[in-house]
Design a protein around this motif. Structure first.
Motif, PDB file in Angstrom:
ATOM      1  N   GLU A   1      52.995  26.743  31.578  1.00 27.50           N
ATOM      2  CA  GLU A   1      52.745  25.809  32.563  1.00 27.50           C
ATOM      3  C   GLU A   1      53.096  26.171  33.992  1.00 27.50           C
ATOM      4  OE1 GLU A   1      57.110  26.718  32.050  1.00 27.50           O
ATOM      5  OE2 GLU A   1      55.479  26.350  30.582  1.00 27.50           O
ATOM      6  N   ASP A   2      53.132  27.377  34.266  1.00 31.11           N
ATOM      7  CA  ASP A   2      53.206  28.132  35.399  1.00 31.11           C
ATOM      8  C   ASP A   2      51.833  28.903  36.093  1.00 31.11           C
ATOM      9  OD1 ASP A   2      55.665  27.348  35.859  1.00 31.11           O
ATOM     10  OD2 ASP A   2      56.596  29.386  35.208  1.00 31.11           O
ATOM     11  N   TYR A   3      50.702  28.906  35.091  1.00 26.93           N
ATOM     12  CA  TYR A   3      49.440  29.534  35.368  1.00 26.93           C
ATOM     13  C   TYR A   3      48.286  28.559  35.057  1.00 26.93           C
ATOM     14  CZ  TYR A   3      52.582  33.557  34.715  1.00 26.93           C
ATOM     15  OH  TYR A   3      53.666  34.566  34.814  1.00 26.93           O
ATOM     16  N   ASN A   4      47.649  28.824  36.391  1.00 22.54           N
ATOM     17  CA  ASN A   4      46.386  28.269  36.502  1.00 22.54           C
ATOM     18  C   ASN A   4      45.134  29.235  36.965  1.00 22.54           C
ATOM     19  OD1 ASN A   4      47.344  25.462  35.831  1.00 22.54           O
ATOM     20  ND2 ASN A   4      48.075  25.510  37.871  1.00 22.54           N
ATOM     21  N   LEU A   5      43.865  28.689  36.374  1.00 24.17           N
ATOM     22  CA  LEU A   5      42.629  29.491  36.668  1.00 24.17           C
ATOM     23  C   LEU A   5      42.009  28.990  37.754  1.00 24.17           C
ATOM     24  CD1 LEU A   5      41.160  32.203  35.895  1.00 24.17           C
ATOM     25  CD2 LEU A   5      39.818  30.486  34.286  1.00 24.17           C
ATOM     26  N   PHE A   6      41.525  29.772  38.599  1.00 28.21           N
ATOM     27  CA  PHE A   6      40.792  29.203  40.023  1.00 28.21           C
ATOM     28  C   PHE A   6      39.436  30.156  40.079  1.00 28.21           C
ATOM     29  CE2 PHE A   6      44.611  27.371  40.927  1.00 28.21           C
ATOM     30  CZ  PHE A   6      44.546  26.256  41.306  1.00 28.21           C
ATOM     31  N   ALA A   7      38.556  29.487  40.394  1.00 27.43           N
ATOM     32  CA  ALA A   7      36.998  30.241  40.879  1.00 27.43           C
ATOM     33  C   ALA A   7      37.350  30.388  42.458  1.00 27.43           C
ATOM     34  CB  ALA A   7      35.797  29.472  40.573  1.00 27.43           C
ATOM     35  N   ILE A   8      37.394  31.606  42.775  1.00 22.33           N
ATOM     36  CA  ILE A   8      37.934  31.948  44.229  1.00 22.33           C
ATOM     37  C   ILE A   8      36.450  32.466  45.301  1.00 22.33           C
ATOM     38  CG2 ILE A   8      40.163  32.559  43.711  1.00 22.33           C
ATOM     39  CD1 ILE A   8      39.437  35.684  43.913  1.00 22.33           C
ATOM     40  N   ALA A   9      35.468  32.931  44.308  1.00 20.65           N
ATOM     41  CA  ALA A   9      34.516  33.692  45.240  1.00 20.65           C
ATOM     42  C   ALA A   9      33.160  33.678  44.287  1.00 20.65           C
ATOM     43  CB  ALA A   9      34.752  34.962  45.693  1.00 20.65           C
ATOM     44  N   GLU A  10      31.868  33.965  44.899  1.00 23.45           N
ATOM     45  CA  GLU A  10      30.681  34.374  44.022  1.00 23.45           C
ATOM     46  C   GLU A  10      30.347  35.696  44.836  1.00 23.45           C
ATOM     47  OE1 GLU A  10      27.813  31.353  44.999  1.00 23.45           O
ATOM     48  OE2 GLU A  10      28.434  30.042  43.490  1.00 23.45           O
ATOM     49  N   PHE A  11      30.028  36.418  43.748  1.00 22.92           N
ATOM     50  CA  PHE A  11      29.549  37.827  43.909  1.00 22.92           C
ATOM     51  C   PHE A  11      27.981  38.105  43.529  1.00 22.92           C
ATOM     52  CE2 PHE A  11      28.829  42.146  41.990  1.00 22.92           C
ATOM     53  CZ  PHE A  11      28.825  42.846  43.371  1.00 22.92           C
ATOM     54  N   ASN A  12      27.209  38.286  44.584  1.00 28.63           N
ATOM     55  CA  ASN A  12      25.847  39.077  44.308  1.00 28.63           C
ATOM     56  C   ASN A  12      25.505  40.248  43.994  1.00 28.63           C
ATOM     57  OD1 ASN A  12      22.908  39.305  44.713  1.00 28.63           O
ATOM     58  ND2 ASN A  12      22.777  37.416  46.022  1.00 28.63           N
ATOM     59  N   ASP A  13      25.115  40.519  42.877  1.00 25.03           N
ATOM     60  CA  ASP A  13      25.096  41.896  42.556  1.00 25.03           C
ATOM     61  C   ASP A  13      23.844  42.696  42.994  1.00 25.03           C
ATOM     62  OD1 ASP A  13      23.069  40.803  40.750  1.00 25.03           O
ATOM     63  OD2 ASP A  13      24.242  41.550  38.885  1.00 25.03           O
ATOM     64  N   GLY A  14      22.883  41.616  43.457  1.00 24.28           N
ATOM     65  CA  GLY A  14      21.614  42.314  44.093  1.00 24.28           C
ATOM     66  C   GLY A  14      21.786  42.592  45.385  1.00 24.28           C
ATOM     67  N   THR A  15      22.933  41.911  46.241  1.00 27.74           N
ATOM     68  CA  THR A  15      22.762  42.324  47.704  1.00 27.74           C
ATOM     69  C   THR A  15      24.419  42.953  47.938  1.00 27.74           C
ATOM     70  OG1 THR A  15      23.774  40.128  48.161  1.00 27.74           O
ATOM     71  CG2 THR A  15      21.515  40.595  48.506  1.00 27.74           C
ATOM     72  N   GLY A  16      25.401  42.818  47.125  1.00 31.64           N
ATOM     73  CA  GLY A  16      26.767  43.067  47.198  1.00 31.64           C
ATOM     74  C   GLY A  16      27.459  42.288  47.998  1.00 31.64           C
ATOM     75  N   GLU A  17      26.958  41.191  48.121  1.00 35.63           N
ATOM     76  CA  GLU A  17      27.503  40.064  49.129  1.00 35.63           C
ATOM     77  C   GLU A  17      28.576  39.245  48.435  1.00 35.63           C
ATOM     78  OE1 GLU A  17      25.976  36.988  52.563  1.00 35.63           O
ATOM     79  OE2 GLU A  17      25.305  36.657  50.563  1.00 35.63           O
ATOM     80  N   VAL A  18      29.893  39.085  49.043  1.00 31.06           N
ATOM     81  CA  VAL A  18      31.176  38.261  48.336  1.00 31.06           C
ATOM     82  C   VAL A  18      31.045  36.924  49.365  1.00 31.06           C
ATOM     83  CG1 VAL A  18      33.277  38.021  47.731  1.00 31.06           C
ATOM     84  CG2 VAL A  18      31.953  40.219  47.144  1.00 31.06           C
ATOM     85  N   THR A  19      31.068  35.640  48.795  1.00 25.19           N
ATOM     86  CA  THR A  19      30.960  34.788  49.405  1.00 25.19           C
ATOM     87  C   THR A  19      32.157  33.597  48.743  1.00 25.19           C
ATOM     88  OG1 THR A  19      28.623  34.577  49.640  1.00 25.19           O
ATOM     89  CG2 THR A  19      29.634  32.593  49.889  1.00 25.19           C
TER      90      THR A  19
END
Length: 92
Positions: free
Chosen positions: A48-66
């Motif tokens: 009951e204490d743990y939840n999964l969240f999407a926190i960012a997108e990673f572009n493996d072509g540019t190395g950019e984290v959004t």
């Protein structure tokens, strides 16, 4: 290719755990729920204490984290205890 960074949030300690990369929400949710059923993982004792969240997108072509702002809820560990009813379909 863009992938998503996911993190498990602990409601009691109020922190996000080390992120992991996933292809999509459904496969990441499956891995998270499988881990929540592993008796060797602390999360299995207090689901009951743990939840999964999407926190960012990673572009493996540019190395950019959004960052994803606000973070997006994907699943709660408690969901691994829910039973899905199935119905058998028969031909008449």
């Amino acid at each position: 290719m863009k992938q998503t960074l996911y993190s498990v949030y602990d409601l009691k300690s109020q922190i996000y755990d080390r992120p992991f990369m996933g292809i999509n929400d459904e496969s990441s949710k499956r891995a998270f729920l499988d881990a929540s059923n592993n008796p060797e993982v602390p999360m299995s004792k207090h689901k009951e204490d743990y939840n999964l969240f999407a926190i960012a997108e990673f572009n493996d072509g540019t190395g950019e984290v959004t960052p994803i702002h606000p973070v997006r809820y994907v699943a709660g560990a408690i969901e691994s205890d829910l039973k899905v009813e199935t119905t058998q379909i028969t031909d008449n």
